[in-house]
Design a protein around this motif. Structure first.
Motif, short mmCIF file in Angstrom:
data_model
loop_
_atom_site.label_atom_id
_atom_site.label_comp_id
_atom_site.label_asym_id
_atom_site.label_seq_id
_atom_site.Cartn_x
_atom_site.Cartn_y
_atom_site.Cartn_z
N PHE A 160 0.83 -1.20 0.00
CA PHE A 160 0.00 0.00 0.00
C PHE A 160 0.87 1.26 0.00
N GLY A 161 1.88 1.26 -0.87
CA GLY A 161 2.76 2.41 -1.01
C GLY A 161 2.02 3.61 -1.58
N THR A 162 2.38 4.81 -1.13
CA THR A 162 1.65 6.01 -1.53
C THR A 162 2.34 6.80 -2.65
N THR A 163 3.41 6.25 -3.21
CA THR A 163 4.07 6.89 -4.35
C THR A 163 4.17 5.90 -5.50
N PHE A 164 4.29 6.42 -6.71
CA PHE A 164 4.49 5.55 -7.86
C PHE A 164 5.93 5.06 -7.85
N GLN A 165 6.13 3.79 -8.18
CA GLN A 165 7.47 3.24 -8.23
C GLN A 165 8.20 3.77 -9.46
N ALA A 166 9.40 4.20 -9.24
CA ALA A 166 10.20 4.72 -10.34
C ALA A 166 10.96 3.59 -11.03
N ARG A 190 9.08 4.27 -27.74
CA ARG A 190 7.83 3.52 -27.81
C ARG A 190 7.60 2.74 -26.51
N ILE A 191 6.36 2.36 -26.28
CA ILE A 191 6.03 1.61 -25.07
C ILE A 191 6.73 0.25 -25.11
N HIS A 192 7.42 -0.06 -24.02
CA HIS A 192 8.14 -1.33 -23.95
C HIS A 192 8.21 -1.81 -22.51
N SER A 193 8.86 -2.93 -22.31
CA SER A 193 8.88 -3.62 -21.02
C SER A 193 9.62 -2.83 -19.94
N ARG A 194 9.15 -3.01 -18.73
CA ARG A 194 9.83 -2.48 -17.55
C ARG A 194 11.06 -3.34 -17.31
N HIS A 195 12.02 -2.80 -16.58
CA HIS A 195 13.20 -3.59 -16.21
C HIS A 195 12.82 -4.65 -15.18
N ASP A 196 13.67 -5.65 -15.03
CA ASP A 196 13.39 -6.76 -14.12
C ASP A 196 13.07 -6.28 -12.71
N GLY A 197 12.05 -6.90 -12.13
CA GLY A 197 11.66 -6.56 -10.77
C GLY A 197 10.17 -6.70 -10.59
N ILE A 198 9.69 -6.20 -9.45
CA ILE A 198 8.27 -6.28 -9.11
C ILE A 198 7.68 -4.87 -9.09
N GLY A 211 1.13 -2.52 -9.61
CA GLY A 211 0.45 -1.90 -10.74
C GLY A 211 -0.81 -2.63 -11.12
N TRP A 212 -1.33 -2.28 -12.30
CA TRP A 212 -2.47 -2.99 -12.86
C TRP A 212 -2.41 -2.96 -14.36
N PHE A 213 -3.06 -3.95 -14.97
CA PHE A 213 -3.11 -4.04 -16.42
C PHE A 213 -4.12 -3.01 -16.93
N ALA A 220 0.53 -7.55 -22.50
CA ALA A 220 -0.21 -6.73 -21.54
C ALA A 220 0.43 -5.36 -21.41
N GLU A 221 -0.40 -4.35 -21.43
CA GLU A 221 0.04 -3.00 -21.10
C GLU A 221 -0.32 -2.78 -19.64
N TYR A 222 0.57 -2.18 -18.89
CA TYR A 222 0.35 -2.00 -17.47
C TYR A 222 0.99 -0.71 -17.00
N GLU A 223 0.53 -0.23 -15.85
CA GLU A 223 1.05 1.01 -15.30
C GLU A 223 1.19 0.89 -13.80
N PRO A 224 2.04 1.71 -13.20
CA PRO A 224 2.19 1.68 -11.74
C PRO A 224 0.96 2.29 -11.08
N ILE A 225 0.71 1.87 -9.85
CA ILE A 225 -0.39 2.42 -9.07
C ILE A 225 0.13 2.80 -7.69
N ARG A 226 -0.65 3.62 -7.01
CA ARG A 226 -0.32 3.99 -5.63
C ARG A 226 -1.59 4.00 -4.81
N TRP A 227 -1.42 3.90 -3.50
CA TRP A 227 -2.54 3.92 -2.59
C TRP A 227 -2.85 5.37 -2.24
#
Length: 170
Positions: free
Chosen positions: A36-42, A51-59, A62-64, A72-79
């Motif tokens: 429940f982090g309150t900032t978007f992950q950088a 162009r839109i492409h993959s994020r680097h390795d990690g967790i 977010g949501w699709f 799948a296209e996805y973006e970071p989310i925050r609480w």
């Protein structure tokens, strides 16, 4: 009779731990973000001007936003804490270019918080973490997350989405 039940239970434990061990060795363990982090992950290495492409390795928490053809296209989310409720998850503001796109691995691990029916069902969430605990198929993942964004921890490894673990929100 008890001997047969004990043997069956032991086999089930071995099979389950074998699946977990197999899944754990398929990709390295990445450090999970605050659920429940309150900032978007950088992602400092990511260039959003290309162009839109993959994020680097990690967790990524977010949501699709869109799924088509196994990508799948996805973006970071925050609480976002609420004033009248506990709060809700939100994506980047309209016009902000913080989106990624990655193929969904054929052997993706999808851990659901709402059961394996495409529309959801019984809660299958870990009481300790509030994260999904029931392993479901890739097809269920695509059907459920392709229609509406559900909060999740999305693991990317070598440019592919290898694990999606839903975050339970009441």
């Amino acid at each position: 009779m008890r001997g047969l039940l004990a043997a069956g239970a032991a086999t089930a434990v071995m099979l389950t731990s074998g699946v977990a061990a197999e899944a754990a060795t398929a990709f390295p363990r990445y450090k999970a973000p605050k659920i429940f982090g309150t900032t978007f992950q950088a992602d400092p290495k990511h260039d959003f001007t290309k162009r839109i492409h993959s994020r680097h390795d990690g967790i990524l928490r977010g949501w699709f936003t869109y799924v088509r053809g196994g990508v799948a296209e996805y973006e970071p989310i925050r609480w976002k804490k609420g004033t009248h409720t506990e709060g809700h998850f939100e994506g980047p503001p309209e016009g902000d270019v913080m989106a990624y796109a990655s193929p969904v691995a054929t052997d993706v691990i999808f851990l659901s918080a709402y059961g394996c029916k495409p529309s959801g069902g019984n809660l299958t969430v870990s009481r300790k973490t509030g994260l999904g605990a029931k392993r479901c198929s890739r097809a269920t993942l695509i059907k459920r997350h392709g229609k509406a964004g559900h909060p999740a921890l999305i693991t990317v490894h070598k440019g592919k989405i290898v694990q999606v673990q839903e975050i339970y929100t009441p």
